[in-house]
Design a protein around this motif. Structure first.
Motif, mmCIF file in Angstrom:
data_model
loop_
_atom_site.group_PDB
_atom_site.id
_atom_site.type_symbol
_atom_site.label_atom_id
_atom_site.label_comp_id
_atom_site.label_asym_id
_atom_site.label_seq_id
_atom_site.Cartn_x
_atom_site.Cartn_y
_atom_site.Cartn_z
ATOM 1 N N HIS A 118 0.832 -1.311 -0.281
ATOM 2 C CA HIS A 118 0.056 -0.146 -0.413
ATOM 3 C C HIS A 118 0.913 1.352 0.253
ATOM 4 N N LEU A 119 1.948 1.853 0.928
ATOM 5 C CA LEU A 119 2.978 2.399 1.021
ATOM 6 C C LEU A 119 3.259 2.742 -0.118
ATOM 7 N N ILE A 120 4.180 1.186 -1.258
ATOM 8 C CA ILE A 120 4.297 1.178 -2.118
ATOM 9 C C ILE A 120 4.110 2.436 -3.525
ATOM 10 N N CYS A 121 2.608 1.505 -3.289
ATOM 11 C CA CYS A 121 2.242 2.635 -4.141
ATOM 12 C C CYS A 121 1.554 3.813 -4.178
ATOM 13 N N GLN A 122 1.265 3.937 -2.526
ATOM 14 C CA GLN A 122 1.824 5.277 -2.595
ATOM 15 C C GLN A 122 3.049 6.510 -4.295
ATOM 16 N N LYS A 123 4.228 6.097 -3.625
ATOM 17 C CA LYS A 123 4.653 6.399 -3.889
ATOM 18 C C LYS A 123 4.639 6.395 -5.510
ATOM 19 N N ILE A 124 4.428 5.883 -6.052
ATOM 20 C CA ILE A 124 4.797 4.848 -7.301
ATOM 21 C C ILE A 124 4.121 6.110 -7.447
ATOM 22 N N LYS A 125 2.353 6.255 -6.869
ATOM 23 C CA LYS A 125 1.213 7.314 -8.002
ATOM 24 C C LYS A 125 1.807 8.625 -8.029
ATOM 25 N N LYS A 126 2.947 9.001 -7.127
ATOM 26 C CA LYS A 126 4.039 10.344 -6.820
ATOM 27 C C LYS A 126 5.248 10.667 -7.612
ATOM 28 N N ASN A 128 7.054 11.279 -11.052
ATOM 29 C CA ASN A 128 6.804 11.492 -12.695
ATOM 30 C C ASN A 128 7.236 11.347 -13.746
ATOM 31 N N LEU A 129 8.134 10.144 -13.100
ATOM 32 C CA LEU A 129 7.968 9.140 -14.204
ATOM 33 C C LEU A 129 8.280 6.974 -13.710
ATOM 34 N N VAL A 130 7.803 6.476 -13.728
ATOM 35 C CA VAL A 130 8.053 5.318 -13.818
ATOM 36 C C VAL A 130 8.500 4.383 -14.674
ATOM 37 N N ILE A 131 9.894 3.454 -14.093
ATOM 38 C CA ILE A 131 10.024 3.395 -15.018
ATOM 39 C C ILE A 131 9.684 0.962 -15.176
ATOM 40 N N ASP A 132 8.487 0.455 -16.144
ATOM 41 C CA ASP A 132 8.741 -0.877 -16.118
ATOM 42 C C ASP A 132 9.493 -2.089 -16.061
ATOM 43 N N ALA A 133 10.189 -2.687 -15.443
ATOM 44 C CA ALA A 133 10.967 -3.137 -15.729
ATOM 45 C C ALA A 133 10.375 -4.678 -14.761
ATOM 46 N N LEU A 134 9.496 -5.323 -14.347
ATOM 47 C CA LEU A 134 9.154 -5.743 -14.258
ATOM 48 C C LEU A 134 9.146 -7.123 -14.452
ATOM 49 N N LEU A 135 8.637 -7.749 -16.459
ATOM 50 C CA LEU A 135 8.147 -8.891 -17.226
ATOM 51 C C LEU A 135 8.854 -8.757 -17.863
ATOM 52 N N GLY A 136 9.405 -9.661 -18.756
ATOM 53 C CA GLY A 136 10.063 -9.627 -20.771
ATOM 54 C C GLY A 136 8.879 -10.578 -20.968
ATOM 55 N N VAL A 137 9.830 -11.325 -22.190
ATOM 56 C CA VAL A 137 8.773 -11.734 -23.067
ATOM 57 C C VAL A 137 8.838 -12.901 -22.667
ATOM 58 N N GLY A 138 9.623 -13.516 -21.459
ATOM 59 C CA GLY A 138 9.449 -14.874 -20.565
ATOM 60 C C GLY A 138 8.532 -15.122 -20.478
ATOM 61 N N GLY A 145 0.048 -11.863 -7.496
ATOM 62 C CA GLY A 145 0.061 -11.525 -6.587
ATOM 63 C C GLY A 145 1.435 -10.427 -7.147
ATOM 64 N N ILE A 146 2.173 -9.899 -6.416
ATOM 65 C CA ILE A 146 3.033 -8.515 -6.074
ATOM 66 C C ILE A 146 2.778 -8.093 -7.496
ATOM 67 N N THR A 147 3.102 -9.501 -8.186
ATOM 68 C CA THR A 147 3.595 -8.070 -9.612
ATOM 69 C C THR A 147 2.197 -7.700 -9.832
ATOM 70 N N LYS A 148 0.805 -8.497 -10.247
ATOM 71 C CA LYS A 148 -0.266 -7.346 -10.385
ATOM 72 C C LYS A 148 -0.669 -6.205 -10.016
ATOM 73 N N GLU A 149 -0.677 -6.042 -8.545
ATOM 74 C CA GLU A 149 -0.313 -5.201 -7.697
ATOM 75 C C GLU A 149 -0.189 -3.762 -8.111
ATOM 76 N N LEU A 150 1.942 -4.232 -8.355
ATOM 77 C CA LEU A 150 2.365 -3.261 -9.026
ATOM 78 C C LEU A 150 2.092 -2.929 -10.036
ATOM 79 N N ILE A 151 1.722 -3.491 -10.739
ATOM 80 C CA ILE A 151 1.195 -3.359 -12.869
ATOM 81 C C ILE A 151 -0.642 -2.445 -12.239
ATOM 82 N N ASP A 152 -0.433 -2.146 -11.168
ATOM 83 C CA ASP A 152 -2.332 -2.279 -10.708
ATOM 84 C C ASP A 152 -2.134 -0.533 -10.494
ATOM 85 N N CYS A 153 -1.513 -0.228 -9.676
ATOM 86 C CA CYS A 153 -0.185 0.558 -8.877
ATOM 87 C C CYS A 153 0.489 1.620 -10.467
ATOM 88 N N ILE A 154 1.193 1.131 -11.354
ATOM 89 C CA ILE A 154 1.406 1.775 -12.397
ATOM 90 C C ILE A 154 0.790 2.416 -13.259
#
Length: 220
Positions: A118-126, A128-138, A145-154
């Protein structure tokens, strides 16, 4: 073929990494370094050093590209917050090495858990630039899980510019269909060529920039 028209499947992209090492001696670590540098260049064009930048990394090579990009940002006076969807102890090979360099330089990598999401999501929402390096082509199977929640936050960070590494996290590289969820990027830095799924899934990719990672196009 014009690199802007070339399309790679997920398997072809992974096969190329192996072929570049087997045939030409190009190690994955060098490709990761060049990938991180390419992402850094785009980030530098988007955000000033005073901007709030977040780098969201996964545990695989895509996350390793993110760590390399974060290091380049740090070296040029930026102060990105670096989040990992997992534990540093779980990182392996080149991704683990790039994370270790950041830690040895005295910078933090914050492990994202159910306790702090929850705290991480608040920081992400504040940001200016988010670099998405969570998942690639593999990626295989649905995002969870956490990855899906981070995608939602982004995706909920409406004021942030989202820059995806190689392909938006969660987007199937062959079909362009989100695997349960996908980052909606403003720009994607694709490596060596667009992935086949980026045509059908172009609305998730935003503007697409292609980096050859220092590999001559004639090798294709």
């Amino acid at each position: 073929m014009n690199p802007k028209k070339r399309l790679l499947t997920a398997k072809q992209a992974k096969d190329w990494d192996k072929k570049l090492f087997d045939n030409y001696g190009v190690p994955t670590l060098l490709l990761m370094e060049n990938a991180g540098r390419a992402v850094f260049v785009e980030a530098q064009n988007i955000a000033k050093p005073s901007a709030k930048i977040t780098v969201c990394c996964g545990r695989g090579n895509n996350g390793g590209d993110g760590f390399a990009a974060a290091r380049h940002l740090l070296s040029c006076g930026y102060k990105p917050q670096i989040f990992l969807a997992g534990r540093v102890s779980e990182l392996k090979d080149e991704a683990g090495l790039n994370a270790k360099i950041i830690l040895r330089l005295g910078y933090k990598i914050i492990e994202v858990t159910q306790k702090n999401i929850h705290l991480i999501c608040q920081k992400i929402k504040k940001s200016n630039l988010v670099i998405d390096a969570l998942l690639g082509v593999g990626i295989k199977g649905q995002v969870y899980g956490i990855t899906k929640e981070l995608i939602d936050c982004i995706n909920q960070s409406i004021d942030a510019y989202v820059l995806s590494v190689d392909i938006p996290s969660g987007l199937d590289a062959d079909t362009g269909i989100p695997l349960g969820d996908s980052v909606k990027a403003d720009k994607t830095v694709a490596f060596m060529a667009k992935k086949k799924g980026m045509v059908a899934g172009k609305r998730y990719c935003g503007a697409i920039v292609i980096s050859n990672l220092g590999i001559p196009g004639c090798l294709f």
